[in-house]
Every structure is written in C-alpha cells, then in structure tokens.
Design a protein around this motif. Structure first.
Motif, PDB file in Angstrom:
ATOM      1  N   SER A  14       0.825  -1.210   0.000  1.00 22.73           N
ATOM      2  CA  SER A  14       0.000   0.000   0.000  1.00 22.73           C
ATOM      3  C   SER A  14       0.859   1.260   0.000  1.00 22.73           C
ATOM      4  CB  SER A  14      -0.964   0.003   1.181  1.00 22.73           C
ATOM      5  OG  SER A  14      -0.270   0.171   2.395  1.00 22.73           O
ATOM      6  N   LEU A  15       1.993   1.220   0.691  1.00 20.01           N
ATOM      7  CA  LEU A  15       2.899   2.373   0.672  1.00 20.01           C
ATOM      8  C   LEU A  15       3.500   2.574  -0.716  1.00 20.01           C
ATOM      9  CD1 LEU A  15       4.754   1.957   4.095  1.00 20.01           C
ATOM     10  CD2 LEU A  15       3.016   3.645   3.488  1.00 20.01           C
ATOM     11  N   VAL A  16       3.881   1.479  -1.362  1.00 17.24           N
ATOM     12  CA  VAL A  16       4.428   1.573  -2.720  1.00 17.24           C
ATOM     13  C   VAL A  16       3.366   2.128  -3.666  1.00 17.24           C
ATOM     14  CG1 VAL A  16       5.258   0.217  -4.691  1.00 17.24           C
ATOM     15  CG2 VAL A  16       6.175  -0.211  -2.410  1.00 17.24           C
ATOM     16  N   PHE A  17       2.140   1.631  -3.562  1.00 16.10           N
ATOM     17  CA  PHE A  17       1.054   2.114  -4.414  1.00 16.10           C
ATOM     18  C   PHE A  17       0.837   3.609  -4.224  1.00 16.10           C
ATOM     19  CE2 PHE A  17      -3.392   3.165  -5.081  1.00 16.10           C
ATOM     20  CZ  PHE A  17      -3.577   2.738  -6.385  1.00 16.10           C
ATOM     21  N   THR A  18       0.824   4.048  -2.978  1.00 10.41           N
ATOM     22  CA  THR A  18       0.605   5.468  -2.682  1.00 10.41           C
ATOM     23  C   THR A  18       1.732   6.324  -3.240  1.00 10.41           C
ATOM     24  OG1 THR A  18      -0.628   4.905  -0.691  1.00 10.41           O
ATOM     25  CG2 THR A  18       0.245   7.145  -0.828  1.00 10.41           C
ATOM     26  N   ALA A  19       2.968   5.909  -3.008  1.00 11.89           N
ATOM     27  CA  ALA A  19       4.111   6.684  -3.491  1.00 11.89           C
ATOM     28  C   ALA A  19       4.123   6.746  -5.015  1.00 11.89           C
ATOM     29  CB  ALA A  19       5.413   6.076  -2.976  1.00 11.89           C
ATOM     30  N   ARG A  20       3.835   5.621  -5.660  1.00 13.65           N
ATOM     31  CA  ARG A  20       3.814   5.616  -7.125  1.00 13.65           C
ATOM     32  C   ARG A  20       2.662   6.460  -7.667  1.00 13.65           C
ATOM     33  NH1 ARG A  20       5.454  -0.418  -9.190  1.00 13.65           N
ATOM     34  NH2 ARG A  20       7.699  -0.064  -9.099  1.00 13.65           N
ATOM     35  N   SER A  21       1.526   6.433  -7.003  1.00 11.92           N
ATOM     36  CA  SER A  21       0.391   7.247  -7.442  1.00 11.92           C
ATOM     37  C   SER A  21       0.727   8.730  -7.358  1.00 11.92           C
ATOM     38  CB  SER A  21      -0.837   6.945  -6.584  1.00 11.92           C
ATOM     39  OG  SER A  21      -1.258   5.626  -6.780  1.00 11.92           O
ATOM     40  N   LEU A  22       1.408   9.118  -6.298  1.00 20.94           N
ATOM     41  CA  LEU A  22       1.811  10.520  -6.158  1.00 20.94           C
ATOM     42  C   LEU A  22       2.798  10.921  -7.243  1.00 20.94           C
ATOM     43  CD1 LEU A  22       2.151  10.760  -2.281  1.00 20.94           C
ATOM     44  CD2 LEU A  22       0.375  11.774  -3.724  1.00 20.94           C
ATOM     45  N   GLN A  23       3.716  10.008  -7.598  1.00 22.84           N
ATOM     46  CA  GLN A  23       4.667  10.301  -8.672  1.00 22.84           C
ATOM     47  C   GLN A  23       3.949  10.462 -10.010  1.00 22.84           C
ATOM     48  OE1 GLN A  23       7.469   7.079  -8.517  1.00 22.84           O
ATOM     49  NE2 GLN A  23       8.823   8.157  -7.102  1.00 22.84           N
ATOM     50  N   LEU A  24       2.980   9.600 -10.268  1.00 18.98           N
ATOM     51  CA  LEU A  24       2.220   9.709 -11.519  1.00 18.98           C
ATOM     52  C   LEU A  24       1.453  11.026 -11.572  1.00 18.98           C
ATOM     53  CD1 LEU A  24       0.862   6.077 -11.837  1.00 18.98           C
ATOM     54  CD2 LEU A  24       2.568   7.162 -13.303  1.00 18.98           C
ATOM     55  N   TRP A  25       0.893  11.421 -10.461  1.00 24.24           N
ATOM     56  CA  TRP A  25       0.143  12.671 -10.391  1.00 24.24           C
ATOM     57  C   TRP A  25       1.070  13.864 -10.611  1.00 24.24           C
ATOM     58  CZ3 TRP A  25       0.149  16.695  -6.660  1.00 24.24           C
ATOM     59  CH2 TRP A  25      -0.890  17.613  -6.815  1.00 24.24           C
ATOM     60  N   ALA A  26       2.292  13.771 -10.071  1.00 28.22           N
ATOM     61  CA  ALA A  26       3.238  14.880 -10.181  1.00 28.22           C
ATOM     62  C   ALA A  26       3.852  14.979 -11.573  1.00 28.22           C
ATOM     63  CB  ALA A  26       4.337  14.734  -9.142  1.00 28.22           C
ATOM     64  N   GLU A  27       3.936  13.859 -12.299  1.00 31.86           N
ATOM     65  CA  GLU A  27       4.573  13.840 -13.624  1.00 31.86           C
ATOM     66  C   GLU A  27       3.639  13.184 -14.647  1.00 31.86           C
ATOM     67  OE1 GLU A  27       8.235  11.773 -13.054  1.00 31.86           O
ATOM     68  OE2 GLU A  27       8.801  13.018 -11.361  1.00 31.86           O
ATOM     69  N   PRO A  28       2.545  13.834 -15.002  1.00 31.40           N
ATOM     70  CA  PRO A  28       1.576  13.200 -15.904  1.00 31.40           C
ATOM     71  C   PRO A  28       2.103  12.963 -17.318  1.00 31.40           C
ATOM     72  CG  PRO A  28       0.951  15.468 -15.473  1.00 31.40           C
ATOM     73  CD  PRO A  28       2.109  15.158 -14.577  1.00 31.40           C
ATOM     74  N   ALA A  29       3.107  13.716 -17.750  1.00 30.71           N
ATOM     75  CA  ALA A  29       3.619  13.561 -19.111  1.00 30.71           C
ATOM     76  C   ALA A  29       4.269  12.200 -19.319  1.00 30.71           C
ATOM     77  CB  ALA A  29       4.619  14.665 -19.420  1.00 30.71           C
ATOM     78  N   SER A  30       4.865  11.648 -18.270  1.00 29.15           N
ATOM     79  CA  SER A  30       5.551  10.351 -18.391  1.00 29.15           C
ATOM     80  C   SER A  30       4.725   9.206 -17.820  1.00 29.15           C
ATOM     81  CB  SER A  30       6.904  10.411 -17.685  1.00 29.15           C
ATOM     82  OG  SER A  30       6.717  10.632 -16.299  1.00 29.15           O
TER      83      SER A  30
END
Length: 88
Positions: A14-30
């Motif tokens: 769940s921590l990995v999912f949350t961290a990855r979701s935040l990264q996706l939100w912060a960098e939508p172009a990639s």
C-alpha cells in the motif's frame, strides 16, 4: 505465510502504491511509459512466482512451501520498490 508477514506485505504494497500514485500525479507527461513499466514488473514477478511454485510442487514440497515460493518474487519486488521510493 504467517499473519504478521502477510500484514507487512500488505502494508508495504500500500505504501508503494501510494508513493507511485503521487509520482504519476506529479509527472503526468511520463505516466503512460511509467504505467507500462509497472505492469511489466508485475508480470515478471507473477511469472517468476508461478515458476517457483511449479518447481516446489515438482520437488514434492508441502502447500505452505509452495505458497511461500509463489509469493517470494512479489515480496522481493515490493521490498525493493519500497526501499527505492522511500530513500528520498
């Protein structure tokens, strides 16, 4: 798998999912390439787990050992991802 190990795996995932979701939100172009990489990572872990479980069955292992062999690749990936994501 003992209940504490299962709970730890669920918490780490769940921590990995949350961290990855935040990264996706912060960098939508990639996001598209990143999501593809995540999907391939899961397929590799699933394939490695299926192979390990098959080998354990063929070796005559008991059900708990087969389950542990099947989950080991996913557990390693989750722990490695958590370490990488929380390093800062």
């Amino acid at each position: 798998m003992n209940p504490f190990a299962a709970a730890a795996l669920a918490w780490q995932a769940s921590l990995v999912f949350t961290a990855r979701s935040l990264q996706l939100w912060a960098e939508p172009a990639s996001a598209q390439a990143t999501l593809l990489r995540y999907a391939l990572e899961k397929q590799r872990a699933f394939g490695a787990g299926a192979l390990a479980a098959s080998q354990a069955v063929l070796a005559g292992a008991a059900a708990p050992a087969v389950m542990a062999a099947a989950l080991a690749p996913a557990e390693r990936r989750v722990r490695a991802n958590l370490r990488r994501l929380t390093r800062g």
